[in-house]
Design a protein around this motif. Structure first.
Motif, mmCIF file in Angstrom:
data_model
loop_
_atom_site.group_PDB
_atom_site.id
_atom_site.type_symbol
_atom_site.label_atom_id
_atom_site.label_comp_id
_atom_site.label_asym_id
_atom_site.label_seq_id
_atom_site.Cartn_x
_atom_site.Cartn_y
_atom_site.Cartn_z
ATOM 1 N N PHE A 1 0.867 -1.175 0.000
ATOM 2 C CA PHE A 1 0.000 0.000 0.000
ATOM 3 C C PHE A 1 0.904 1.224 0.000
ATOM 4 O O PHE A 1 2.000 1.209 0.583
ATOM 5 N N PRO B 1 0.669 7.279 1.757
ATOM 6 C CA PRO B 1 -0.519 7.983 2.276
ATOM 7 C C PRO B 1 -1.519 7.028 2.933
ATOM 8 O O PRO B 1 -2.029 7.299 4.019
ATOM 9 N N ARG B 2 -1.806 5.911 2.269
ATOM 10 C CA ARG B 2 -2.746 4.952 2.869
ATOM 11 C C ARG B 2 -2.178 4.381 4.179
ATOM 12 O O ARG B 2 -2.909 4.185 5.145
ATOM 13 N N VAL C 1 -2.628 7.032 6.845
ATOM 14 C CA VAL C 1 -4.029 7.150 7.258
ATOM 15 C C VAL C 1 -4.421 5.950 8.121
ATOM 16 O O VAL C 1 -5.133 6.091 9.124
ATOM 17 N N ALA C 2 -3.942 4.778 7.746
ATOM 18 C CA ALA C 2 -4.252 3.582 8.548
ATOM 19 C C ALA C 2 -3.692 3.733 9.960
ATOM 20 O O ALA C 2 -4.363 3.408 10.947
ATOM 21 N N LEU D 1 -5.833 6.558 11.725
ATOM 22 C CA LEU D 1 -7.199 6.107 11.996
ATOM 23 C C LEU D 1 -7.204 5.023 13.076
ATOM 24 O O LEU D 1 -8.030 5.038 14.007
ATOM 25 N N LEU E 1 -8.985 5.331 16.765
ATOM 26 C CA LEU E 1 -10.033 4.439 17.263
ATOM 27 C C LEU E 1 -9.580 3.725 18.535
ATOM 28 O O LEU E 1 -10.380 3.493 19.450
ATOM 29 N N THR F 1 -6.458 -6.546 12.596
ATOM 30 C CA THR F 1 -6.868 -7.397 11.469
ATOM 31 C C THR F 1 -7.179 -6.578 10.226
ATOM 32 O O THR F 1 -6.774 -6.943 9.120
ATOM 33 N N ILE F 2 -7.884 -5.457 10.396
ATOM 34 C CA ILE F 2 -8.345 -4.738 9.199
ATOM 35 C C ILE F 2 -7.356 -3.682 8.721
ATOM 36 O O ILE F 2 -7.411 -3.276 7.567
ATOM 37 N N LEU F 3 -6.456 -3.222 9.583
ATOM 38 C CA LEU F 3 -5.492 -2.208 9.155
ATOM 39 C C LEU F 3 -4.059 -2.749 9.101
ATOM 40 O O LEU F 3 -3.208 -2.170 8.414
ATOM 41 N N PRO G 1 -2.695 -5.253 7.478
ATOM 42 C CA PRO G 1 -2.134 -5.511 6.145
ATOM 43 C C PRO G 1 -1.761 -4.237 5.399
ATOM 44 O O PRO G 1 -1.011 -4.293 4.420
ATOM 45 N N ILE G 2 -2.285 -3.100 5.829
ATOM 46 C CA ILE G 2 -1.957 -1.841 5.154
ATOM 47 C C ILE G 2 -0.673 -1.236 5.745
ATOM 48 O O ILE G 2 0.291 -0.975 5.035
ATOM 49 N N SER H 1 3.139 -8.151 5.986
ATOM 50 C CA SER H 1 3.169 -9.357 5.157
ATOM 51 C C SER H 1 2.648 -10.561 5.932
ATOM 52 O O SER H 1 2.111 -11.495 5.348
ATOM 53 N N PHE I 1 -1.269 -10.106 5.561
ATOM 54 C CA PHE I 1 -1.931 -9.884 4.281
ATOM 55 C C PHE I 1 -2.387 -11.194 3.646
ATOM 56 O O PHE I 1 -1.601 -12.110 3.449
ATOM 57 N N GLY J 1 -13.137 -4.028 5.889
ATOM 58 C CA GLY J 1 -11.754 -4.452 6.099
ATOM 59 C C GLY J 1 -11.655 -5.968 6.207
ATOM 60 O O GLY J 1 -10.710 -6.579 5.687
ATOM 61 N N PHE K 1 -9.402 -8.417 3.755
ATOM 62 C CA PHE K 1 -8.188 -9.096 4.218
ATOM 63 C C PHE K 1 -8.405 -10.437 4.907
ATOM 64 O O PHE K 1 -7.491 -11.245 4.977
ATOM 65 N N LEU L 1 -14.791 -10.512 14.071
ATOM 66 C CA LEU L 1 -14.521 -9.073 14.023
ATOM 67 C C LEU L 1 -15.760 -8.278 14.422
ATOM 68 O O LEU L 1 -15.678 -7.317 15.191
ATOM 69 N N TRP M 1 -11.572 4.033 -0.323
ATOM 70 C CA TRP M 1 -10.275 4.554 -0.765
ATOM 71 C C TRP M 1 -9.124 3.800 -0.086
ATOM 72 O O TRP M 1 -8.171 3.367 -0.732
ATOM 73 N N LEU M 2 -9.256 3.618 1.224
ATOM 74 C CA LEU M 2 -8.148 3.069 2.003
ATOM 75 C C LEU M 2 -7.793 1.649 1.580
ATOM 76 O O LEU M 2 -6.619 1.262 1.568
#
Lengths: 235, 235, 235, 235
Positions: free
Chosen positions: A5, A8-9, A12-13, A16, A20, A59-61, A63-64, A228, A231, C144, C148, C156, C216-217
């Motif tokens: 990724f 920028p992504r 942001v990950a 964000l 949270l 889990t959701i961020l 991999p980014i 990695s 992902f 997400g 992934f 989740l 986007w992300l």
């Protein structure tokens, strides 16, 4: 291989996710202290949401960006050569800004001023030792997960923090960006701004010790990034 | 096949894991009893961290040493031929020393003297029966996990202990090294030194009974070690 | 590819799942408020069952209908082109009817009138912000997870809601159909009927924002449905 | 294909599993009511151990016997043709005897008489409706798990029961053998012997309804046993 990724992504990950995470720590602390007189119950109401949201966010961020959400983790990854120096510095900024945004979000949801200085005293050698141990364990958990069971890292971190809230005398901040963000809430989870530097030093120390000890213990191993490890391409 | 870790690493893994396990049991017990008057809530504040840290520690250290952290488990593995006698003895020493280090770490974090003799009475046939059953169930859980779902062992042990804290009258020590370490804390999770031998005998008995009964129940099966069940090479 | 279930089965899955979800939210709220004076403990007795049942319901019904149980999720899927408009409308009806059935079932089990109007005031910008954030996080969690780790979605969502009960000031309804159903119970989990529209608007807004930001992300990614992410043929 | 275990091992697995399940329900109930005055907290101290031990017991005994531990589950399997009639009858006996042994074990650990008649009133249409719904959900959870995610069944059952303790007015016995065993403890989890038949009828009814409704909902599907869904050969 991981699908890369762009920066920028990734930033942001990080922002964000840290937002949270902090919103959960601060928000659940406010909710808990409003609902009960019993401090152990309030700590439980702070612990369970924090552990749960960590599993989700990693889990959701992860991999980014790797889901560091934590300068101490970024420091450990830098020491192991798993992140570039410039990216690490950008991560730090994203984490701190994200953390502050998290405090603001929690305060607005609970009808408090956006930011307030904490009066919660957290100082002294016992507290610092607690933060060294807390961060040592956190970084060791991540390194051990990377070595033996990458996909379990979200669970391992969530469960580790669930335990560390209770077994460390400091309730385990273990995260300099979160410590900064928690300096700006005068509620259950706050920390006096003047006490933050001591926590940050202890946390960085714990991270370095973990890199050294687990680096030896887990050898022979291979270097890899959290990204990695987590992902998996969508089906 | 498992990648073999050398004996020093295996012993450090046993000592470090037992230390963090005991630090969690003792530390969360101190935290809980300081924060609430309600004993059930204190037990909950002791239970959840212990269950959570077990999942973490067995996942990240299990592939190195098998993550026994417990002479009763080492005894069961010895009886099944899954560990050599000399290694088993070295494990025992590492577990006891690690356990004591864990008590000390918890005490220092909570500003207590490094070691203190417990005055918590835990004696009598009902308590001993509880420890026999607790350890029988723990060893059975591990043997059943080895037989049918090796990668689930960290979860199975964490969940089993979560349950056993509550359904056994002794709150399920189920671990001679942890019992010794808990003799040196005069807090929620302590046990009078004079009561330790009765617990140790009961725990060893429970382990032996489990090896016999589950040995029959799970046949035909194959012998394997926890290490090889948990080891996955890094990607 | 997923084995396609026909529309009647999908609608029954949505209705049945929403009914069991609402029965859990409302029923556990009644149980909790009857058993304790402590509101934090009551919220815990409301949180844990809700998180747990979500894991179960999404696992066993997700492969049939996608286990939305929630018009905000259906809206997000519609915006992403993962469900047809007619099916989405039928889902909405099934969710609302199922939700009402859940309230009735809970009330009958606890010897209350089948339906009752709530007097629980939940209104104002802070509550609406909480619902925007709660639903933003829920939809982001699902997107997400789809990107992934599809098979983890049940966990989740269950964990996210566990956290969101505590960190959002509204205890995270995050679901228009559940909000409607909760308007008809005058118990712990209720919401005044007049306050429902504000919640519904906030929830839809949160879902739309999540689709934009996570869209986007998570790019580059692929579109897929929850159903196909969870479907595994029986052995 | 599953490796077949012989009938004696299957029956011992059913008896041992039901015994440990009942020992957990009854024992944690006694522990909880001794430690706190707050009934919600006691129910939590009863819920978490029960959910946790179910995950463990189904994982380690499920591949042997299917881990029914419950005549209502055996009835559902019989209706679906997944167990022979003679074996089902033997399961029933093993479950009832195991359940009684579990009550005795819990009582002896907590220094109570081996068996005692409960005085806990649990009667009336609302309680029976609760048991119908509780058992309907339990059997539906198992059938849905078999259809879509066999290896998750231990978790699904543990989580379902965690929820059902709270959302059903009866705290979800959902198990005739456990109901019989709980008639013989005059503690937190007991039920008056005279109230047992009403519970048993309601539970069997819930199981039958689940077989019919989920049988339709999950079609087209394949028949399989819990044993084969959980069996993985040791490495």
């Amino acid at each position: 291989m991981t699908a890369e990724f762009d920066l920028p992504r990734r930033l942001v990950a990080e922002a964000l996710g840290t937002a949270l995470l902090v919103a959960t720590v601060v928000g659940s602390g406010i909710m808990a202290e409003r609902l009960t007189e019993d401090t152990a119950l309030a700590l439980l109401g702070n612990t369970l949401p924090t552990g749960a949201i960590l599993v989700v966010l990693i889990t959701i961020l992860g991999p980014i960006s790797g889901a560091h959400f934590n300068p101490a983790v970024t420091l450990a990854m830098l020491l192991r050569g798993a992140i570039a120096r410039r990216a690490a510095f950008a991560y730090l900024l994203a984490q701190i800004l994200g953390g502050l945004a998290g405090t603001i979000a929690a305060h607005l949801m609970f009808e408090l001023a956006p930011l307030a200085l904490s009066t919660h005293v957290r100082v002294g050698p016992a507290q610092w030792l607690a933060e060294v141990i807390a961060t040592f364990g956190l970084v060791g958990t991540i390194l051990g997960g990377l070595r033996f069971n990458g996909p379990a890292i979200p669970w391992l971190v969530g469960l580790y923090i669930t335990a560390a809230y209770w077994f460390t005398a400091s309730t385990s901040f273990a995260n300099p960006a979160v410590a900064v963000a928690r300096a700006f809430t005068d509620s259950f989870s706050g920390i006096r701004p003047i006490d933050v530097p001591g926590f940050v030093v202890a946390e960085c120390l714990g991270a370095v010790v973990a890199v050294v000890i687990f680096g030896w213990l887990l050898e022979p191993g291979t270097r890899l990034t959290i990204r990695s490890a987590l992902f998996r391409p969508a089906k």
